[in-house]
Every structure is written in structure tokens, then in C-alpha cells.
Design a protein around this motif. Structure first.
Motif, PDB file in Angstrom:
ATOM      1  N   PRO A   2      -8.188   4.527  -3.342  1.00 41.63           N
ATOM      2  CA  PRO A   2      -7.966   5.586  -2.362  1.00 41.63           C
ATOM      3  C   PRO A   2      -7.043   5.190  -1.214  1.00 41.63           C
ATOM      4  O   PRO A   2      -6.405   6.042  -0.628  1.00 41.63           O
ATOM      5  N   ILE A   3      -6.969   3.887  -0.882  1.00 43.47           N
ATOM      6  CA  ILE A   3      -6.076   3.450   0.187  1.00 43.47           C
ATOM      7  C   ILE A   3      -4.918   2.678  -0.438  1.00 43.47           C
ATOM      8  O   ILE A   3      -5.108   1.653  -1.085  1.00 43.47           O
ATOM      9  N   ASP A   4      -3.713   3.181  -0.242  1.00 38.31           N
ATOM     10  CA  ASP A   4      -2.486   2.524  -0.681  1.00 38.31           C
ATOM     11  C   ASP A   4      -1.841   1.957   0.577  1.00 38.31           C
ATOM     12  O   ASP A   4      -1.172   2.685   1.327  1.00 38.31           O
ATOM     13  N   LEU A   9       1.497   2.355   5.451  1.00 39.55           N
ATOM     14  CA  LEU A   9       2.312   1.718   6.488  1.00 39.55           C
ATOM     15  C   LEU A   9       3.722   2.293   6.536  1.00 39.55           C
ATOM     16  O   LEU A   9       4.369   2.288   7.590  1.00 39.55           O
ATOM     17  N   ALA A  10       4.204   2.790   5.406  1.00 42.83           N
ATOM     18  CA  ALA A  10       5.562   3.320   5.345  1.00 42.83           C
ATOM     19  C   ALA A  10       5.649   4.788   5.751  1.00 42.83           C
ATOM     20  O   ALA A  10       6.749   5.322   5.916  1.00 42.83           O
ATOM     21  N   GLY A  77      -1.189   7.844   1.651  1.00 38.21           N
ATOM     22  CA  GLY A  77      -1.734   6.539   1.309  1.00 38.21           C
ATOM     23  C   GLY A  77      -3.197   6.369   1.657  1.00 38.21           C
ATOM     24  O   GLY A  77      -3.803   5.337   1.349  1.00 38.21           O
ATOM     25  N   VAL A  78      -3.781   7.370   2.315  1.00 39.67           N
ATOM     26  CA  VAL A  78      -5.189   7.273   2.743  1.00 39.67           C
ATOM     27  C   VAL A  78      -5.949   8.497   2.255  1.00 39.67           C
ATOM     28  O   VAL A  78      -5.587   9.630   2.561  1.00 39.67           O
ATOM     29  N   ILE A 110      -0.237   4.674  11.212  1.00 38.11           N
ATOM     30  CA  ILE A 110      -1.092   3.553  10.804  1.00 38.11           C
ATOM     31  C   ILE A 110      -0.296   2.275  11.013  1.00 38.11           C
ATOM     32  O   ILE A 110       0.723   2.048  10.356  1.00 38.11           O
ATOM     33  N   ALA A 111      -0.740   1.462  11.974  1.00 31.55           N
ATOM     34  CA  ALA A 111       0.001   0.263  12.363  1.00 31.55           C
ATOM     35  C   ALA A 111      -0.340  -0.943  11.505  1.00 31.55           C
ATOM     36  O   ALA A 111       0.449  -1.890  11.422  1.00 31.55           O
ATOM     37  N   ALA A 112      -1.513  -0.940  10.851  1.00 32.50           N
ATOM     38  CA  ALA A 112      -1.911  -2.083  10.026  1.00 32.50           C
ATOM     39  C   ALA A 112      -3.011  -1.647   9.070  1.00 32.50           C
ATOM     40  O   ALA A 112      -3.775  -0.720   9.364  1.00 32.50           O
ATOM     41  N   VAL A 113      -3.080  -2.330   7.916  1.00 30.55           N
ATOM     42  CA  VAL A 113      -4.159  -2.138   6.953  1.00 30.55           C
ATOM     43  C   VAL A 113      -4.636  -3.518   6.537  1.00 30.55           C
ATOM     44  O   VAL A 113      -3.848  -4.340   6.062  1.00 30.55           O
TER      45      VAL A 113
END
Length: 285
Positions: A2-4, A9-10, A77-78, A110-113
Motif C-alpha cells: 500500500p505504501i510506495d 516522495l516524488a 504512493g500512499v 511527504i518529506a520522508a518514508v
């Protein structure tokens, strides 16, 4: 998955116009428990429009919290189950005092994962600026249970060395039974804080208080106790949400003064001082 992380981030930042007025500020302060006693001059600066000071943590809800955590969880991505989401930490940086009324542009991304193994952590950054320049930056650390384990960067550890010695000041603040219901009117509509059935699905006996409400109550206590009530002295406030708070409980807020900062630890009195906020630092002038 589910989270890419790469896609998240892109993704292009999302921008929107926000505005607030004195009524919004007053409602937020009341949601933190301000106004007790109602005629106390120190409380009137939070509740009376003719002498209104804006507690810096209002930045977490200004414009009804938009772009907020829930909307950010639908970014490219989320795609996650809201029942698995927990607010892990918050950092607010003030670039200048917040006016009692205003309009601004909020830009969120989203600044970080980070991959914590059993959970993913999303750092959601919101920069807010008006016609005169930057106002504040919010970083929300969001834990998504069950979404880690893809071998990504674990990220930094938020843990700090405990403060030394006895706290300079300790205060206790009661959380009203209806406080989460009042606080959510400032824009955080997550049913976890109001709906008993949803709270059970998320693993709690009953609805819990918003972490950002505890955050605001704590910052208010620091300003009122060690900063002479001067909201303009706050430069930043960072915390890690170490545990939940249930409406009706009592917060024990311990404060240690350091050079240019106040270290804070918050616990729930009725649960043998179970930690609630940890690694909390209020930087000030």
C-alpha cells in the motif's frame, strides 16, 4: 504494498489557501482547556478577542488543519487503513508570531518514508507562508502499523537522553470528559477520538484524546509557567507521542529549564504516570 515510498516522495506538493480568524483561535484555545478560571487575566489572553494572543501550536489546526494528516494519506504512493494509523510525533517550527487573523498558502508533501520493520513512518511536511513570507513549518511523523518490512531506510531515532535532576516545575492539568469532542471542532475529524466502535476497531477501549491536543496543552503549560505567558518567545516545539490519553484523565507535566529550551515529560497520573509525551523540547528566545 500500500505504501510506495519512491512514488510518495516524488509526488508533487499540494498547495491550498487557508484562512483563520479570532473565533478559530478562541475555539482552539478552549479545546485545550483554556479559560479556567474564566476571569483570570492570564486565561483571558487566550479567550477574549480584545486581548487575544495566539498559542503557536494553533499552527497545527489553522485553516481546519488543511492539508491535514487524513488528506495526506490519500497522496500518490500512499493507500492505508485509517484504523492502523497513529500520530507518532510532531515538530513545529515558528518563523514569526502567528497573527490572530490571517490568510496564507499551505504547501504539503511527504518529506520522508521510513521502514521501522513492523510499521512504516511517513513524515508529512507542511510549509505555510503569507504575503509577508514564511510563517511556520509543521512536520508530522505518522506511524502506519503493519506496513513496514520492505528493507527501506529506518530513519533517525527520536529518542533523547533523559533530563538530569529534578524538574524545575511540575503542573497537573485535567482533561475534561468532553475535551476530545470540543477539540475536534478545530478540524481533526478522525473518528478515533469520538466514535467508540471505531476506537475498538483500532484497539482501544474507548475514544482517545488527540495527541495534538495533549501537545497544545503541554505547550500552553510551558508558556504560562516558564515563559511568563509570552507566546512570541516560542521558536519550536518537538515531541514524540509515547502513549495515549483518555478524556477524564489528569496530565502530569514536568519541566526542566535548559539554555534556550525547556525539556518536558508528560504522563497520565491515574495510570501510574504512564508516559504520554516524551523527548519533548520547546526552544525559545
Amino acid at each position: 504494498m500500500p505504501i510506495d515510498a519512491a512514488k510518495a516522495l516524488a509526488a508533487e506538493p499540494r498547495s491550498g489557501e487557508i484562512s483563520w480568524n479570532r473565533k478559530d483561535v478562541q475555539l482552539y484555545h478552549l479545546g485545550l482547556g483554556a479559560g479556567v478560571p474564566a476571569t483570570d487575566p492570564d486565561e483571558l489572553r487566550y479567550t477574549l478577542e480584545s486581548r487575544l494572543h495566539v498559542l503557536p501550536s494553533f499552527a497545527t489546526v489553522a485553516g481546519n488543519g488543511s492539508p491535514g494528516v487524513i488528506s495526506s494519506l490519500s497522496m500518490p504512493g500512499v493507500e492505508v487503513d485509517l484504523a492502523r494509523v497513529l500520530h507518532g510525533g510532531q515538530t513545529l517550527t515558528l518563523h514569526r508570531p502567528i497573527p490572530a487573523e490571517g490568510s496564507a498558502t499551505a504547501t504539503g508533501r511527504i518529506a520522508a518514508v521510513y521502514d521501522k520493520g513492523k510499521a512504516a513512518v511517513l513524515v508529512m511536511r507542511t510549509d505555510v507562508a503569507d504575503a509577508d513570507g514564511p510563517l511556520w513549518t509543521n512536520d508530522a511523523q505518522i506511524y502506519v502499523r503493519g506496513e513496514g518490512g520492505w528493507g527501506g531506510d529506518r530513519g533517525p531515532s527520536p529518542r533523547l537522553e533523559p533530563p538530569r535532576g529534578e524538574p524545575e516545575r511540575t503542573v497537573e492539568r485535567t482533561v475534561r470528559e468532553d475535551q476530545a469532542l470540543l477539540y475536534r471542532l478545530s478540524g481533526d475529524w478522525n473518528p478515533l477520538h469520538a466514535d467508540p466502535e471505531f476506537a475498538k476497531l483500532a484497539g482501544f477501549d474507548r475514544p482517545i484524546l488527540h495527541g495534538l491536543c495533549t501537545y497544545g496543552m503541554t505547550l500552553k503549560s510551558v508558556v504560562d509557567t516558564l515563559l511568563a505567558g509570552d507566546v512570541t518567545r516560542v521558536r519550536s516545539c518537538t515531541t514524540r507521542f509515547a502513549g495515549v490519553v483518555y478524556p477524564g484523565e489528569t496530565l502530569r507535566i514536568r519541566m526542566w529549564r535548559e539554555e534556550g529550551a525547556v525539556r518536558v515529560a508528560v504522563s497520565a497520573v491515574e495510570r501510574d504516570d504512564a508516559p504520554v509525551l516524551a523527548d519533548t523540547v520547546v526552544a525559545h528566545s
